[in-house]
Write a protein that holds these residues in place. Structure first.
Motif, PDB file in Angstrom:
ATOM      1  N   ALA A  70       5.918  -4.066   3.721  1.00  0.00           N
ATOM      2  CA  ALA A  70       4.921  -4.578   2.370  1.00  0.00           C
ATOM      3  C   ALA A  70       3.671  -3.874   2.267  1.00  0.00           C
ATOM      4  CB  ALA A  70       6.047  -4.961   1.538  1.00  0.00           C
ATOM      5  N   ILE A  71       3.311  -5.251   3.775  1.00  0.00           N
ATOM      6  CA  ILE A  71       1.886  -5.788   3.345  1.00  0.00           C
ATOM      7  C   ILE A  71       1.424  -4.522   4.832  1.00  0.00           C
ATOM      8  CG2 ILE A  71       0.436  -7.236   5.006  1.00  0.00           C
ATOM      9  CD1 ILE A  71       2.293  -9.135   5.200  1.00  0.00           C
ATOM     10  N   ALA A  72       2.080  -3.873   5.468  1.00  0.00           N
ATOM     11  CA  ALA A  72       1.830  -2.653   6.293  1.00  0.00           C
ATOM     12  C   ALA A  72       1.817  -1.860   5.091  1.00  0.00           C
ATOM     13  CB  ALA A  72       2.602  -1.895   7.786  1.00  0.00           C
ATOM     14  N   GLN A  73       1.887  -1.264   4.088  1.00  0.00           N
ATOM     15  CA  GLN A  73       2.156  -0.521   3.334  1.00  0.00           C
ATOM     16  C   GLN A  73       1.021  -0.186   2.347  1.00  0.00           C
ATOM     17  OE1 GLN A  73       3.961   2.677   3.469  1.00  0.00           O
ATOM     18  NE2 GLN A  73       2.475   3.222   1.777  1.00  0.00           N
ATOM     19  N   LYS A  74       0.363  -1.880   1.991  1.00  0.00           N
ATOM     20  CA  LYS A  74      -0.493  -1.937   1.269  1.00  0.00           C
ATOM     21  C   LYS A  74      -1.682  -1.994   1.864  1.00  0.00           C
ATOM     22  CE  LYS A  74      -3.170  -5.956  -0.767  1.00  0.00           C
ATOM     23  NZ  LYS A  74      -4.193  -5.815   0.351  1.00  0.00           N
ATOM     24  N   ALA A  75      -2.495  -2.824   3.633  1.00  0.00           N
ATOM     25  CA  ALA A  75      -3.232  -1.870   4.366  1.00  0.00           C
ATOM     26  C   ALA A  75      -3.551  -0.261   4.187  1.00  0.00           C
ATOM     27  CB  ALA A  75      -3.029  -2.712   5.568  1.00  0.00           C
ATOM     28  N   LEU A  76      -2.426   0.274   3.903  1.00  0.00           N
ATOM     29  CA  LEU A  76      -2.423   2.049   3.689  1.00  0.00           C
ATOM     30  C   LEU A  76      -3.255   2.567   3.050  1.00  0.00           C
ATOM     31  CD1 LEU A  76      -2.442   4.460   5.817  1.00  0.00           C
ATOM     32  CD2 LEU A  76       0.363   4.319   4.966  1.00  0.00           C
ATOM     33  N   ASP A  77      -2.087   1.778   1.627  1.00  0.00           N
ATOM     34  CA  ASP A  77      -2.694   2.199  -0.106  1.00  0.00           C
ATOM     35  C   ASP A  77      -4.517   2.385   0.320  1.00  0.00           C
ATOM     36  OD1 ASP A  77      -0.143   3.179   0.313  1.00  0.00           O
ATOM     37  OD2 ASP A  77       0.386   1.767  -0.868  1.00  0.00           O
ATOM     38  N   CYS A  78      -4.602   1.084   0.399  1.00  0.00           N
ATOM     39  CA  CYS A  78      -5.969   0.353   0.172  1.00  0.00           C
ATOM     40  C   CYS A  78      -6.604   0.594   0.746  1.00  0.00           C
ATOM     41  CB  CYS A  78      -5.808  -1.975  -0.057  1.00  0.00           C
ATOM     42  SG  CYS A  78      -4.765  -1.761  -1.277  1.00  0.00           S
ATOM     43  N   TYR A  79      -7.162   0.850   2.261  1.00  0.00           N
ATOM     44  CA  TYR A  79      -7.611   1.086   3.249  1.00  0.00           C
ATOM     45  C   TYR A  79      -7.298   2.210   4.172  1.00  0.00           C
ATOM     46  CZ  TYR A  79      -8.702  -3.390   1.474  1.00  0.00           C
ATOM     47  OH  TYR A  79      -8.865  -4.802   0.011  1.00  0.00           O
ATOM     48  N   GLY A  80      -6.102   3.329   4.161  1.00  0.00           N
ATOM     49  CA  GLY A  80      -6.103   3.945   5.380  1.00  0.00           C
ATOM     50  C   GLY A  80      -6.089   3.303   6.627  1.00  0.00           C
ATOM     51  N   ALA A  81      -5.865   2.567   6.717  1.00  0.00           N
ATOM     52  CA  ALA A  81      -5.730   1.697   7.784  1.00  0.00           C
ATOM     53  C   ALA A  81      -4.250   1.359   8.657  1.00  0.00           C
ATOM     54  CB  ALA A  81      -6.034   0.028   7.899  1.00  0.00           C
ATOM     55  N   GLN A  82      -3.427   2.116   9.701  1.00  0.00           N
ATOM     56  CA  GLN A  82      -2.579   2.494   9.926  1.00  0.00           C
ATOM     57  C   GLN A  82      -2.736   0.966  11.097  1.00  0.00           C
ATOM     58  OE1 GLN A  82      -1.960   6.343  11.910  1.00  0.00           O
ATOM     59  NE2 GLN A  82      -2.014   6.527   9.861  1.00  0.00           N
ATOM     60  N   VAL A  83      -1.404   0.270  10.362  1.00  0.00           N
ATOM     61  CA  VAL A  83      -0.670  -0.982  10.717  1.00  0.00           C
ATOM     62  C   VAL A  83       0.204  -1.403  11.304  1.00  0.00           C
ATOM     63  CG1 VAL A  83      -1.403  -3.606  10.834  1.00  0.00           C
ATOM     64  CG2 VAL A  83      -3.084  -2.105   9.372  1.00  0.00           C
ATOM     65  N   ASP A  84       0.602  -1.316  12.560  1.00  0.00           N
ATOM     66  CA  ASP A  84       1.925  -1.809  12.499  1.00  0.00           C
ATOM     67  C   ASP A  84       2.567  -2.415  12.331  1.00  0.00           C
ATOM     68  OD1 ASP A  84       4.584  -2.509  14.062  1.00  0.00           O
ATOM     69  OD2 ASP A  84       3.801  -1.096  16.058  1.00  0.00           O
ATOM     70  N   PRO A  85       3.817  -3.499  11.869  1.00  0.00           N
ATOM     71  CA  PRO A  85       4.244  -4.072  10.960  1.00  0.00           C
ATOM     72  C   PRO A  85       4.998  -5.090  11.491  1.00  0.00           C
ATOM     73  CG  PRO A  85       5.789  -2.117  10.293  1.00  0.00           C
ATOM     74  CD  PRO A  85       3.988  -1.968  11.258  1.00  0.00           C
ATOM     75  N   ASP A  86       5.357  -4.786  13.347  1.00  0.00           N
ATOM     76  CA  ASP A  86       6.180  -5.329  13.981  1.00  0.00           C
ATOM     77  C   ASP A  86       4.987  -6.167  14.920  1.00  0.00           C
ATOM     78  OD1 ASP A  86       8.155  -4.615  13.411  1.00  0.00           O
ATOM     79  OD2 ASP A  86       8.600  -2.813  13.924  1.00  0.00           O
ATOM     80  N   SER A  87       4.579  -5.523  15.389  1.00  0.00           N
ATOM     81  CA  SER A  87       3.066  -5.732  16.224  1.00  0.00           C
ATOM     82  C   SER A  87       1.556  -6.175  15.644  1.00  0.00           C
ATOM     83  CB  SER A  87       3.365  -5.425  17.650  1.00  0.00           C
ATOM     84  OG  SER A  87       2.335  -3.894  17.129  1.00  0.00           O
ATOM     85  N   GLU A  88       1.518  -6.003  14.682  1.00  0.00           N
ATOM     86  CA  GLU A  88       0.194  -6.495  14.187  1.00  0.00           C
ATOM     87  C   GLU A  88      -0.596  -7.178  12.820  1.00  0.00           C
ATOM     88  OE1 GLU A  88      -2.324  -2.635  15.671  1.00  0.00           O
ATOM     89  OE2 GLU A  88      -1.284  -1.770  14.129  1.00  0.00           O
ATOM     90  N   ILE A  89       0.970  -7.148  12.769  1.00  0.00           N
ATOM     91  CA  ILE A  89       1.353  -8.663  11.375  1.00  0.00           C
ATOM     92  C   ILE A  89       1.651  -9.658  11.745  1.00  0.00           C
ATOM     93  CG2 ILE A  89       2.109  -8.638   8.656  1.00  0.00           C
ATOM     94  CD1 ILE A  89       0.902  -5.610   8.897  1.00  0.00           C
ATOM     95  N   THR A  90       1.079 -10.684  11.213  1.00  0.00           N
ATOM     96  CA  THR A  90       1.613 -12.068  11.096  1.00  0.00           C
ATOM     97  C   THR A  90       1.543 -12.821   9.839  1.00  0.00           C
ATOM     98  OG1 THR A  90       1.795 -12.505  13.747  1.00  0.00           O
ATOM     99  CG2 THR A  90       1.883 -14.308  11.737  1.00  0.00           C
ATOM    100  N   VAL A  91       3.206 -13.075   9.368  1.00  0.00           N
ATOM    101  CA  VAL A  91       2.631 -13.817   7.870  1.00  0.00           C
ATOM    102  C   VAL A  91       2.336 -15.345   8.004  1.00  0.00           C
ATOM    103  CG1 VAL A  91       3.702 -14.332   5.642  1.00  0.00           C
ATOM    104  CG2 VAL A  91       4.289 -12.026   6.893  1.00  0.00           C
ATOM    105  N   THR A  92       1.955 -16.364   6.909  1.00  0.00           N
ATOM    106  CA  THR A  92       1.169 -17.402   7.695  1.00  0.00           C
ATOM    107  C   THR A  92       1.619 -17.912   5.988  1.00  0.00           C
ATOM    108  OG1 THR A  92      -1.179 -16.934   7.145  1.00  0.00           O
ATOM    109  CG2 THR A  92      -0.681 -16.986   9.139  1.00  0.00           C
ATOM    110  N   SER A  93       1.582 -18.851   5.902  1.00  0.00           N
ATOM    111  CA  SER A  93       1.455 -20.163   4.911  1.00  0.00           C
ATOM    112  C   SER A  93       0.138 -20.025   3.727  1.00  0.00           C
ATOM    113  CB  SER A  93       2.098 -21.201   4.936  1.00  0.00           C
ATOM    114  OG  SER A  93       1.947 -22.080   5.425  1.00  0.00           O
ATOM    115  N   GLY A  94      -0.986 -19.145   4.396  1.00  0.00           N
ATOM    116  CA  GLY A  94      -1.996 -18.777   3.243  1.00  0.00           C
ATOM    117  C   GLY A  94      -3.114 -18.595   4.302  1.00  0.00           C
ATOM    118  N   GLY A  95      -4.139 -18.617   3.966  1.00  0.00           N
ATOM    119  CA  GLY A  95      -5.485 -17.971   4.895  1.00  0.00           C
ATOM    120  C   GLY A  95      -6.045 -19.352   5.632  1.00  0.00           C
ATOM    121  N   THR A  96      -5.717 -20.636   4.865  1.00  0.00           N
ATOM    122  CA  THR A  96      -6.172 -21.171   6.402  1.00  0.00           C
ATOM    123  C   THR A  96      -5.123 -21.216   7.302  1.00  0.00           C
ATOM    124  OG1 THR A  96      -6.927 -22.844   4.046  1.00  0.00           O
ATOM    125  CG2 THR A  96      -6.629 -24.072   6.494  1.00  0.00           C
TER     126      THR A  96
END
Ligand SMILES: Cc1ncc(COP(=O)(O)O)c(C=O)c1O
Length: 224
Positions: A70-96
């Motif tokens: 869903a985060i990868a899809q959002k990056a695509l929808d908002c910014y046209g950025a193709q991000v690989d959800p398996d190798s380029e996204i890590t979910v954390t418990s916040g920005g800090t």
């Protein structure tokens, strides 16, 4: 004997100080992000539903797959950025936490990290704990614009990372399309890592839009 702190420069955070003062004086607290509206009912319902359905086990280290997708899809929808959800996204418990982890993943003892001041106060302790040194470059005191010549002048062979923040805390200033180009020009040909802290990407006023330039290898097109 008092144990020696690893972060002698760090005192009480400005958030704690301001929130305590606001509570003492009954003031409107603009110092910390306290939403003055309730959490969306759908979020509450879906969280309760997920817990009732037993979704309470360890998540994969990088985050559950449907969330990363869903985060990868959002990056695509908002910014046209193709991000690989398996190798380029890590979910954390916040920005800090994300910022801390990103700094510690690549910054080594003796490195330098360029920070644009004023900056969110979690940056420097994370840099210090990595054994590195924060190199401060002041933003324009009137406009909070970046002086890219100063940034360029701050780069040394030890520079490992540059941190930018748009929209900026505490000013709300944003990097323009020209800033993005200057950023690309400053980093081109170097091995410097960039942390772009965009936690306020959806808190933008006056019809202004995020300036994004898609520079991942999968996405050749520029979108500003
Ligand atoms: C510029 C900036 N980056 C990151 C964060 C951290 O966000 P989080 O609350 O998700 O840890 C904050 C929070 O104040 C912030 O101001």
């Amino acid at each position: 004997m008092q144990p020696q702190t690893k972060l002698p420069k760090v005192g009480t955070t400005i958030f704690t100080v301001m929130s305590q003062l606001a509570a003492e004086h009954g003031a409107v607290n603009l110092g910390q992000g306290f939403p003055d509206f309730p959490a969306p009912q759908r979020l509450i319902d879906e969280t309760a539903k997920a817990m009732r359905e037993g979704l309470n086990q360890y998540a994969p280290m990088t985050g559950v797959a449907p969330l990363r997708q869903a985060i990868a899809q959002k990056a695509l929808d908002c910014y046209g950025a193709q991000v690989d959800p398996d190798s380029e996204i890590t979910v954390t418990s916040g920005g800090t936490e994300a910022i801390f982890n990103a700094i510690h993943a690549v910054v080594r003892a003796g490195d330098e990290v360029i920070v644009l001041d004023p900056a969110y106060d979690c940056y420097e302790p994370a840099i210090d704990l990595a054994g590195a040194r924060a190199v401060h470059v002041a933003l324009d005191p009137q406009t909070f614009a970046v002086d890219w010549d100063k940034v360029r002048a701050a780069i040394t062979p030890k520079t490992r990372m540059l941190m930018v923040n748009t929209p900026h805390n505490p000013s709300g200033a944003m990097l323009s399309a020209a800033d993005m180009q200057a950023l690309i020009d400053v980093l081109r040909g170097t091995a410097i890592y960039l942390i772009s802290d965009e936690v306020y990407e959806h808190i933008i006023y006056d019809g202004v839009r995020m300036n994004r330039r898609c520079v991942t290898r999968n996405c050749a097109s520029a979108r500003l």
